[in-house]
Scaffold this motif. Structure first.
Motif, PDB file in Angstrom:
ATOM      1  N   UNK A 148     -11.457  27.718 -71.755  1.00  0.00           N
ATOM      2  CA  UNK A 148     -12.987  27.832 -70.408  1.00  0.00           C
ATOM      3  C   UNK A 148     -11.908  28.181 -69.589  1.00  0.00           C
ATOM      4  N   UNK A 149     -10.998  29.550 -70.025  1.00  0.00           N
ATOM      5  CA  UNK A 149      -9.865  30.086 -68.719  1.00  0.00           C
ATOM      6  C   UNK A 149     -11.189  30.648 -67.638  1.00  0.00           C
ATOM      7  N   UNK A 150     -12.188  30.851 -67.643  1.00  0.00           N
ATOM      8  CA  UNK A 150     -12.731  31.430 -66.064  1.00  0.00           C
ATOM      9  C   UNK A 150     -12.666  31.073 -64.692  1.00  0.00           C
ATOM     10  N   UNK A 151     -13.025  29.818 -65.295  1.00  0.00           N
ATOM     11  CA  UNK A 151     -12.996  28.948 -63.972  1.00  0.00           C
ATOM     12  C   UNK A 151     -12.730  28.139 -63.851  1.00  0.00           C
ATOM     13  N   UNK A 152     -11.155  27.117 -63.425  1.00  0.00           N
ATOM     14  CA  UNK A 152     -10.624  25.849 -64.328  1.00  0.00           C
ATOM     15  C   UNK A 152     -11.723  25.016 -63.220  1.00  0.00           C
ATOM     16  N   UNK A 153     -11.957  24.915 -61.998  1.00  0.00           N
ATOM     17  CA  UNK A 153     -12.575  24.769 -60.931  1.00  0.00           C
ATOM     18  C   UNK A 153     -13.558  23.862 -61.689  1.00  0.00           C
ATOM     19  N   UNK A 154     -13.876  24.988 -62.085  1.00  0.00           N
ATOM     20  CA  UNK A 154     -15.357  24.395 -62.178  1.00  0.00           C
ATOM     21  C   UNK A 154     -16.283  23.499 -62.996  1.00  0.00           C
TER      22      UNK A 154
END
Length: 249
Positions: free
Chosen positions: A207-213
Motif C-alpha cells: 500500500x505504498x501508492x498513497x500512504x495518506x489514503x
C-alpha cells in the motif's frame, strides 16, 4: 479438454465479452435514468427465460436494493455516483464520479450495498414466515448468497474495498476463497475475479501508492470491522437457517 476445444471455448468467451462491452458502452451513453430502466427490463427478461418471471422480477429488485444501498451510503459521505446499470448474470454496477478521500470513505460506500442486501434478505424471510411463500424463501436465500459472495475480501467485490480499511492482509484470504470457488464451479467470471485479485495484491501489497489514503485510526478500522464481520455473521446464520427450512420441507 483437448487443445482445439480450449481454443474454441476461448473464442466464444471473447466474442461474448466483446458483445457485452459494446452493449455496456451503448447503455452508458444514454441518460442514467433511461439506462437503469432499460438494463432492468433486459435483465428481467433474460432471467425470466432461465428461472421464470416471478423470480426474475424479485431477483432484479434485490439487486436494485443492493445498489441503492451503495447510492445512499455515497450520498451520506458526500460522493456523487451514477444510477446502477444491470448486467444479466453479472449483477449491477454503479460509477463513482468522484474518488473517495480515504479508505474509510470507500469502505462506507462499499458496506452500504451488503447492508441493504442483508435487510432485504431478512424482510423476505419475515414475509415467508408470515405467508409461507416458497418464492419469498428462495429470494431470501438468494439475497444471502448474493451478499455473502459480495463480501468476499477481494477486488472487484465490495468485500475487497471494505477489507483494506481493516487490513489489506484480508485480500489474501479473499483470493484463496475466490480461487477455491473457481476450482469448484469453473465459472469464467470467477477466474477473472481471481486474476484481478492477484494483480491487486501484487500491485498494492505494501500500500505504498498513497500512504495518506490508507492511513486510518484504530477506531476507524474497528468500526469497519464491526460492520463487516457483523454482516458476514448475520448472512451466514440466516443462510444456515434457511437451509434448515429447505431440508425440513
Amino acid at each position: 479438454m483437448k487443445a482445439w476445444q480450449v481454443v474454441s471455448f476461448g473464442k466464444k468467451m471473447l466474442g461474448k465479452l466483446a458483445l457485452f462491452l459494446v452493449g455496456l458502452i451503448a447503455m452508458l451513453k444514454m441518460g442514467s435514468g433511461v439506462t437503469m430502466a432499460v438494463s432492468m427490463v433486459i435483465s428481467i427478461l433474460v432471467y425470466a427465460m432461465a428461472f421464470g418471471m416471478s423470480f426474475a422480477i424479485g431477483f432484479v429488485l434485490l439487486l436494485l436494493l443492493h445498489e441503492w444501498g451503495h447510492l445512499m451510503a455515497a450520498k451520506v459521505v458526500g460522493l456523487n455516483v451514477s444510477r446502477p446499470v444491470f448486467l444479466p448474470f453479472i449483477g449491477a454496477i454503479i460509477r463513482i464520479k468522484e474518488l473517495p478521500r480515504n479508505a474509510k470513505m470507500e469502505a462506507n460506500v462499499a458496506i452500504g450495498g451488503p447492508a441493504m442486501g442483508t435487510l432485504s434478505a431478512l424482510i423476505c424471510l419475515a414475509f415467508y414466515l408470515w405467508t409461507d411463500s416458497l418464492l419469498l424463501l428462495v429470494l431470501s436465500y438468494t439475497a444471502c448468497l448474493l451478499n455473502l459472495f459480495n463480501l468476499i475480501p477481494c477486488d472487484p467485490l465490495d468485500g475487497g474495498r471494505i477489507a483494506v480499511a481493516i487490513t489489506h492482509r484480508l485480500w489474501w484470504l479473499g483470493s484463496l476463497v475466490i480461487g477455491g470457488l473457481y476450482l469448484y464451479t469453473y465459472n469464467f467470471f470467477l477466474l477473472l475475479f481471481f486474476w484481478f485479485s492477484l494483480y491487486r495484491i501484487w500491485k498494492n501489497v505494501d500500500l505504498k501508492e498513497d500512504v495518506n489514503y490508507y492511513h486510518l485510526t484504530l477506531s476507524q478500522r474497528l468500526a469497519v470491522a464491526w460492520w463487516y464481520f457483523g454482516l458476514v455473521i448475520v448472512l451466514g446464520a440466516t443462510t444456515l437457517y434457511i437451509g434448515a427450512i429447505f431440508n425440513g420441507r
